[in-house]
Design a protein around this motif. Structure first.
Motif, PDB file in Angstrom:
ATOM      1  N   GLN A   2       0.829  -1.203   0.000  1.00 28.61           N
ATOM      2  CA  GLN A   2       0.000   0.000   0.000  1.00 28.61           C
ATOM      3  C   GLN A   2       0.867   1.260   0.000  1.00 28.61           C
ATOM      4  OE1 GLN A   2      -3.124  -0.166  -0.480  1.00 28.61           O
ATOM      5  NE2 GLN A   2      -3.816   1.894  -0.071  1.00 28.61           N
ATOM      6  N   VAL A   3       1.993   1.224   0.699  1.00 29.40           N
ATOM      7  CA  VAL A   3       2.875   2.392   0.771  1.00 29.40           C
ATOM      8  C   VAL A   3       3.439   2.698  -0.614  1.00 29.40           C
ATOM      9  CG1 VAL A   3       5.018   3.268   1.761  1.00 29.40           C
ATOM     10  CG2 VAL A   3       3.435   1.972   3.186  1.00 29.40           C
ATOM     11  N   LYS A   4       3.790   1.673  -1.351  1.00 29.86           N
ATOM     12  CA  LYS A   4       4.331   1.866  -2.695  1.00 29.86           C
ATOM     13  C   LYS A   4       3.296   2.522  -3.606  1.00 29.86           C
ATOM     14  CE  LYS A   4       6.703  -0.728  -6.303  1.00 29.86           C
ATOM     15  NZ  LYS A   4       7.152  -2.053  -6.738  1.00 29.86           N
ATOM     16  N   TYR A   9       1.340   7.520  -6.341  1.00 28.19           N
ATOM     17  CA  TYR A   9       0.324   8.551  -6.560  1.00 28.19           C
ATOM     18  C   TYR A   9       0.839   9.935  -6.168  1.00 28.19           C
ATOM     19  CZ  TYR A   9      -3.263   5.023  -7.474  1.00 28.19           C
ATOM     20  OH  TYR A   9      -3.996   4.005  -8.004  1.00 28.19           O
ATOM     21  N   VAL A  10       1.573  10.009  -5.085  1.00 29.04           N
ATOM     22  CA  VAL A  10       2.131  11.294  -4.650  1.00 29.04           C
ATOM     23  C   VAL A  10       3.138  11.800  -5.676  1.00 29.04           C
ATOM     24  CG1 VAL A  10       3.598  12.388  -2.912  1.00 29.04           C
ATOM     25  CG2 VAL A  10       1.700  10.931  -2.200  1.00 29.04           C
ATOM     26  N   LEU A  11       3.972  10.919  -6.185  1.00 33.20           N
ATOM     27  CA  LEU A  11       4.956  11.311  -7.192  1.00 33.20           C
ATOM     28  C   LEU A  11       4.276  11.794  -8.471  1.00 33.20           C
ATOM     29  CD1 LEU A  11       7.950  11.479  -7.997  1.00 33.20           C
ATOM     30  CD2 LEU A  11       7.715   9.149  -8.867  1.00 33.20           C
ATOM     31  N   VAL A  12       3.266  11.084  -8.922  1.00 32.22           N
ATOM     32  CA  VAL A  12       2.535  11.488 -10.130  1.00 32.22           C
ATOM     33  C   VAL A  12       1.848  12.835  -9.903  1.00 32.22           C
ATOM     34  CG1 VAL A  12       0.578  10.907 -11.623  1.00 32.22           C
ATOM     35  CG2 VAL A  12       2.257   9.159 -11.030  1.00 32.22           C
ATOM     36  N   ALA A  13       1.259  13.015  -8.735  1.00 33.22           N
ATOM     37  CA  ALA A  13       0.604  14.286  -8.424  1.00 33.22           C
ATOM     38  C   ALA A  13       1.616  15.431  -8.417  1.00 33.22           C
ATOM     39  CB  ALA A  13      -0.104  14.197  -7.078  1.00 33.22           C
TER      40      ALA A  13
END
Length: 53
Positions: A2-4, A9-13
């Motif tokens: 789940q962390v990955k 998602y954070v990186l893409v955002a």
């Protein structure tokens, strides 16, 4: 696991945010990355040319 997914998602955002807030700098960064790849490939070609010559 789940962390990955969350980190992805954070990186893409962040990338999307960066593209919309600073498009010129983002284009410059991408250009710099590709220039580095091309330079590395050229240096590798020179190396193999010298080794095989």
């Amino acid at each position: 696991m789940q962390v990955k997914k969350v980190a992805t998602y954070v990186l893409v955002a962040f990338v999307i945010f960066y593209l919309f807030t600073r498009p010129a700098q983002a284009a410059s960064a991408v250009n710099g990355v590709f220039d580095g790849i091309v330079h590395g490939a050229n240096q590798l070609a020179v190396f193999f040319t010298n080794v095989l010559a």
